[in-house]
Scaffold this active site. Structure first.
Site, short mmCIF file in Angstrom:
data_model
loop_
_atom_site.label_atom_id
_atom_site.label_comp_id
_atom_site.label_asym_id
_atom_site.label_seq_id
_atom_site.Cartn_x
_atom_site.Cartn_y
_atom_site.Cartn_z
N ASN A 106 13.26 6.05 9.65
CA ASN A 106 13.36 5.70 11.06
C ASN A 106 14.62 6.23 11.73
O ASN A 106 14.65 6.36 12.95
CB ASN A 106 13.28 4.17 11.23
CG ASN A 106 14.18 3.43 10.30
OD1 ASN A 106 14.15 3.63 9.09
ND2 ASN A 106 15.02 2.57 10.84
N CYS A 108 27.17 -2.58 15.20
CA CYS A 108 28.54 -2.96 15.54
C CYS A 108 28.75 -4.41 15.12
O CYS A 108 28.22 -5.32 15.74
CB CYS A 108 28.73 -2.80 17.04
SG CYS A 108 30.45 -2.72 17.51
N1 PLP Z 1 10.24 -0.45 8.80
C1 PLP Z 1 10.62 0.57 9.59
C2 PLP Z 1 10.67 1.95 9.02
C3 PLP Z 1 10.95 0.36 10.92
O1 PLP Z 1 11.35 1.37 11.69
C4 PLP Z 1 10.86 -0.97 11.43
C5 PLP Z 1 11.21 -1.27 12.83
O2 PLP Z 1 12.02 -0.66 13.46
C6 PLP Z 1 10.46 -2.00 10.57
C7 PLP Z 1 10.15 -1.70 9.26
C8 PLP Z 1 10.38 -3.42 11.03
O3 PLP Z 1 9.24 -3.63 11.79
P1 PLP Z 1 9.15 -4.90 12.80
O4 PLP Z 1 10.11 -4.60 13.91
O5 PLP Z 1 7.72 -4.91 13.26
O6 PLP Z 1 9.49 -6.11 12.02
#
Ligand code: PLP
Length: 358
Positions: A131, A302
């Site tokens: 992400n 932060c």
């Molecule tokens: N896993 C990844 C790779 C993510 O990018 C995110 C959210 O940003 C999550 C898990 C968590 O998902 P949620 O916000 O639906 O709990």
């Protein structure tokens, strides 16, 4: 979603009366939409409160449900906190966890995963794409390495569901989140292959085939399914449309003196641009960008005034100047070339102003 928020459709899907059965029908429809999108069976889809719960349920549920098989889990250093913190929790229960390191581009090789697997390994969990830096993992090879040694394979596909076909991914468990595909926040799903033993995190009623107790979020789930239908209609074209926009933004940003690209140059999500501007601080850049109308993020959090560098960039072995100045830009399905060009001009101005100040 609106029909399930009140009025004539206030039934509980577990109730036998007609109102309840209407809600149950909405749930069934949503489950069928998800199952079709993943190319899996209806009964293999469990709805959750989001990607975080799906990750927790996959890791904790499978490790606790397979205690007779072993007590070792293999994951990577660049997973989302939902996976990493589940691992930390499992460690307090006596589970051994191996955290495989990526290379400098955030890529996790199937070989490094295979080398970490032992005869006690129950589960391998590697995210489909990261992400923060957008690197797409060689998931087919990693799944094969896990299966070769008899381990289950879980992937967090929260970042890829809206961009790539997951029906071809040979995983035993897949985590999804609705809000990453423009669905409502606070709802997600976990695919669990038939026959994978696992314990439920939540104890109570028999909902979700006893995989997840609690009355279902009918409106959220209906919204998730609608978002999936809309996403499927444009997924293939979206990938192709965003890739040149991403490339254009990368080119424009790399033209700013000293900019470095973080993540893989080609094996990367079409909507992700992560760059460092050494000599600047990410937080200051983000605030200035926000004022100028560009919403960007940094991987770092932060905490009480001090900047925690991103665990992903650290795991990739990037130096301090790079981790402190890393910014992530995400393209959305409505992003245009004109916006990319305008953002690039704004970023250049902001970076130059920060450098002059330092
Ligand atoms: N896993 C990844 C790779 C993510 O990018 C995110 C959210 O940003 C999550 C898990 C968590 O998902 P949620 O916000 O639906 O709990």
């Amino acid at each position: 979603m609106l029909p399930w928020l009140g009025g004539d459709n206030f039934g509980n899907p577990s109730s036998l009366h007609v109102d309840g059965q209407r809600a149950k029908h909405a749930l069934d429809h949503a489950r069928a939409v998800l199952a079709d999108a993943l190319g899996v069976q209806f009964s293999e889809v469990t709805f959750t409160s989001g990607g975080t719960e799906a990750d927790n349920a996959a890791l904790v549920g499978v490790m606790l449900g397979n205690r007779a098989r072993g007590n070792h889990l293999v994951t990577t250093r660049i997973e989302h906190e939902a996976v990493l913190r589940s691992c930390r929790f499992l460690e307090t229960l006596g589970i051994d966890v191996t955290y495989v390191a990526p290379d400098e581009y955030g890529l996790v090789s199937a070989e490094s995963v295979a080398n970490a697997i032992t005869d006690r390994t129950v589960l391998v969990s590697v995210m489909h794409a990261n992400n923060e830096v957008g690197t797409i993992q060689p998931i087919a090879d990693i799944a094969e390495a896990a299966h070769r040694s008899g381990a289950w394979f879980h992937t967090d596909a929260v970042q890829t569901f809206g961009l790539m076909d997951l029906a071809v991914v040979d995983a035993d468990l897949i985590s999804l989140s609705a809000h990453k595909i423009y669905g409502p926040k606070g709802v997600g799903a976990l695919y669990v292959r038939e026959g994978v033993p696992m314990e439920s995190l939540l104890h109570g009623g028999a909902q979700e085939r006893e995989r997840r107790a609690g009355t279902e979020n009918v409106a959220g789930i209906a919204g998730f399914a609608r978002a999936v239908e809309m996403m499927l209609a444009e997924r293939a074209t979206l990938y192709a449309r965003l890739t040149p926009l991403r490339e254009r933004l990368i080119d424009r940003l790399l033209a700013i003196d000293g900019t470095v690209l973080n993540g893989h140059p080609t094996e990367r999500l079409p909507n992700n641009v992560n760059v460092s501007f050494p000599g600047t601080e990410a937080e200051a850049l983000l605030l200035a960008l926000d004022l100028a109308g560009v919403s960007a993020s940094s991987g770092s959090a932060c905490t009480s005034g001090s900047i925690e560098p991103s665990h992903v960039l650290e795991a990739m072995g990037l130096d301090d100047a790079r981790t402190r100045s890393a910014i992530r830009f995400t393209l959305g399905r409505e992003t245009t070339l004109d916006e990319v060009e305008r953002a690039a001009v704004i970023v250049e101005g902001v970076v130059k102003a920060q450098r002059n100040r330092n």
